[in-house]
Design a protein around this motif. Sequence first.
Motif, mmCIF file in Angstrom:
data_model
loop_
_atom_site.group_PDB
_atom_site.id
_atom_site.type_symbol
_atom_site.label_atom_id
_atom_site.label_comp_id
_atom_site.label_asym_id
_atom_site.label_seq_id
_atom_site.Cartn_x
_atom_site.Cartn_y
_atom_site.Cartn_z
ATOM 1 N N GLN A 1 0.842 -1.196 0.000
ATOM 2 C CA GLN A 1 0.000 0.000 0.000
ATOM 3 C C GLN A 1 0.880 1.249 0.000
ATOM 4 N N PRO A 2 0.421 2.357 -0.609
ATOM 5 C CA PRO A 2 1.251 3.561 -0.669
ATOM 6 C C PRO A 2 1.575 4.140 0.708
ATOM 7 N N ASP A 3 0.718 3.854 1.695
ATOM 8 C CA ASP A 3 0.941 4.392 3.042
ATOM 9 C C ASP A 3 1.368 3.299 4.020
ATOM 10 N N ALA A 4 2.054 2.263 3.522
ATOM 11 C CA ALA A 4 2.361 1.089 4.341
ATOM 12 C C ALA A 4 3.082 1.428 5.638
ATOM 13 N N PHE A 5 3.913 2.469 5.628
ATOM 14 C CA PHE A 5 4.716 2.786 6.800
ATOM 15 C C PHE A 5 4.259 4.073 7.486
ATOM 16 N N GLU A 6 3.096 4.561 7.113
ATOM 17 C CA GLU A 6 2.595 5.804 7.682
ATOM 18 C C GLU A 6 1.502 5.530 8.716
ATOM 19 N N ALA A 7 1.179 6.568 9.488
ATOM 20 C CA ALA A 7 0.111 6.447 10.477
ATOM 21 C C ALA A 7 -1.178 6.018 9.796
ATOM 22 N N GLY A 8 -1.863 5.066 10.412
ATOM 23 C CA GLY A 8 -3.117 4.578 9.864
ATOM 24 C C GLY A 8 -2.992 3.310 9.045
ATOM 25 N N SER A 9 -1.761 2.908 8.715
ATOM 26 C CA SER A 9 -1.589 1.690 7.918
ATOM 27 C C SER A 9 -1.678 0.455 8.817
ATOM 28 N N ARG A 10 -1.903 -0.695 8.187
ATOM 29 C CA ARG A 10 -2.001 -1.950 8.932
ATOM 30 C C ARG A 10 -0.721 -2.783 8.863
ATOM 31 N N PHE A 11 0.245 -2.352 8.057
ATOM 32 C CA PHE A 11 1.405 -3.206 7.824
ATOM 33 C C PHE A 11 2.321 -3.319 9.047
ATOM 34 N N VAL A 12 2.699 -2.181 9.627
ATOM 35 C CA VAL A 12 3.656 -2.231 10.739
ATOM 36 C C VAL A 12 3.122 -3.056 11.920
ATOM 37 N N PRO A 13 1.868 -2.859 12.364
ATOM 38 C CA PRO A 13 1.372 -3.729 13.434
ATOM 39 C C PRO A 13 1.386 -5.210 13.061
ATOM 40 N N ALA A 14 1.101 -5.522 11.794
ATOM 41 C CA ALA A 14 1.133 -6.920 11.361
ATOM 42 C C ALA A 14 2.538 -7.488 11.492
ATOM 43 N N VAL A 15 3.556 -6.718 11.085
ATOM 44 C CA VAL A 15 4.944 -7.174 11.212
ATOM 45 C C VAL A 15 5.299 -7.395 12.675
ATOM 46 N N GLN A 16 4.922 -6.450 13.527
ATOM 47 C CA GLN A 16 5.249 -6.562 14.949
ATOM 48 C C GLN A 16 4.644 -7.816 15.559
ATOM 49 N N LYS A 17 3.423 -8.149 15.168
ATOM 50 C CA LYS A 17 2.751 -9.326 15.724
ATOM 51 C C LYS A 17 3.340 -10.624 15.180
ATOM 52 N N VAL A 18 3.640 -10.659 13.868
ATOM 53 C CA VAL A 18 4.221 -11.872 13.283
ATOM 54 C C VAL A 18 5.584 -12.159 13.922
ATOM 55 N N ARG A 19 6.361 -11.125 14.181
ATOM 56 C CA ARG A 19 7.674 -11.311 14.817
ATOM 57 C C ARG A 19 7.522 -11.951 16.195
ATOM 58 N N LEU A 20 6.530 -11.519 16.969
ATOM 59 C CA LEU A 20 6.283 -12.114 18.277
ATOM 60 C C LEU A 20 5.726 -13.530 18.149
ATOM 61 N N LEU A 21 4.915 -13.770 17.127
ATOM 62 C CA LEU A 21 4.392 -15.119 16.896
ATOM 63 C C LEU A 21 5.544 -16.099 16.675
ATOM 64 N N HIS A 22 6.521 -15.709 15.857
ATOM 65 C CA HIS A 22 7.685 -16.567 15.621
ATOM 66 C C HIS A 22 8.432 -16.830 16.929
ATOM 67 N N ALA A 23 8.582 -15.789 17.743
ATOM 68 C CA ALA A 23 9.283 -15.945 19.015
ATOM 69 C C ALA A 23 8.514 -16.883 19.941
ATOM 70 N N ALA A 24 7.184 -16.837 19.894
ATOM 71 C CA ALA A 24 6.375 -17.707 20.736
ATOM 72 C C ALA A 24 6.558 -19.173 20.348
ATOM 73 N N VAL A 25 6.631 -19.439 19.044
ATOM 74 C CA VAL A 25 6.862 -20.814 18.600
ATOM 75 C C VAL A 25 8.222 -21.303 19.108
ATOM 76 N N ARG A 26 9.249 -20.458 19.000
ATOM 77 C CA ARG A 26 10.567 -20.827 19.542
ATOM 78 C C ARG A 26 10.473 -21.126 21.037
ATOM 79 N N HIS A 27 9.750 -20.268 21.750
ATOM 80 C CA HIS A 27 9.616 -20.415 23.197
ATOM 81 C C HIS A 27 8.998 -21.763 23.561
ATOM 82 N N HIS A 28 7.890 -22.107 22.915
ATOM 83 C CA HIS A 28 7.198 -23.363 23.227
ATOM 84 C C HIS A 28 8.086 -24.573 22.924
ATOM 85 N N LEU A 29 8.663 -24.587 21.750
ATOM 86 C CA LEU A 29 9.425 -25.765 21.334
ATOM 87 C C LEU A 29 10.641 -25.988 22.218
ATOM 88 N N GLU A 30 11.328 -24.917 22.577
ATOM 89 C CA GLU A 30 12.532 -25.063 23.399
ATOM 90 C C GLU A 30 12.178 -25.362 24.854
#
Length: 388
Positions: A139-168
Amino acid sequence: MTSPYTETAMNALRQSGDELADTVVRTLFERGEVGKFNTLMRYVSTAGAPLPDGLPDVARAYLAETAAPPAWVDWAEMEKARLFFIDNNVHISTALSFASMPACYLVPHVAKLLSATHALAYPSKRMAETGQFTVYLMQPDAFEAGSRFVPAVQKVRLLHAAVRHHLERENRWDVGTLGTPICQEDMIGGQMFFSLLVLDSLHRLGVHMSEEGAEAYFYAWRVVGAMLGVDVERMPADLGRARQFLDLYMIRHMGPSPEGAHLTRQLIDLYEEVVPGTFFDPVVSALIRYLVGDTCADWLQVPRTAWDTVTKAAPTLLGILETLEDRSPLGAWALDRLGHLTTVLELSALTRGRVMHYAIPEQLKPDYGISSAPPPARRWSPPAPHVG
């Protein structure tokens, strides 16, 4: 060109995850705050929105630290990537669905890891999250206020960390043999599947691409990789290095597995449901087989169909359509609208009209085992296979 990627270097990449996100997730679990975090984060879906009261302090600090893209981002290059996506959105969606996702399943330990999450019992959720993530990025405003991209990245990064946490924590992953789950090597591998492999697939389909557009698309996924916790110093800096990494990564890891075949079957079933009627159902299997090749398709137990031969004509058909697009402004407009509509309809079918939320899983499955760009003047050709 001497490759920085050797067996020794790749083995080192297997030993590290994402320290920032891992620390946040570990703290949330230690304090029993994961449920509260997930509930409150459902209200955080746009960049720049006020964070809800009651959000755990460690999560609030993480969201503040990761709220902006890397300082080195070249915004002119990102705009080129966005225009490339607009011009090729339906082809990119095809490549993501029928090449990138099956490629993930060709890596047995990745397929086993994906099978550990409840989301994979619902493949439409996984595909919808991937598709929505990509659409948000372009989206043209992917990194600007009001976009949905940055929150999605932040959540996916934590999701990956959670999988690491459980498995280890639960000793459900052989760290000595497999390294850290969702390690740097696998994160870079995923980045290559969603960037270089997409470009390879577009080339195989006969899609006209400029070198400038292809390089910009790859660059955008470098930015995404950095925001997802990939070490910038260790990820490929250009398409040539990307080819070196991907060739070695696949040689090191790809092969058949029961989990890979099962996930592929789910993917095929899902898209056969999306395709209207039943006559064209075999096209799904045929496209996967065409894009990943017979050996890999056999490993994934992709069925052979009468459409396998027909699918090989796809480059010719796309060539005719793109000639129309290049020569006629009306044709270009019509095909761009068709591409946009196809992407939206596909995403709508997968999401059933809902916004996908990315949450930290509180447990894993108990049965887990191990505006369009101008016509290109110079067409992009894939980097040659690395020999070394």
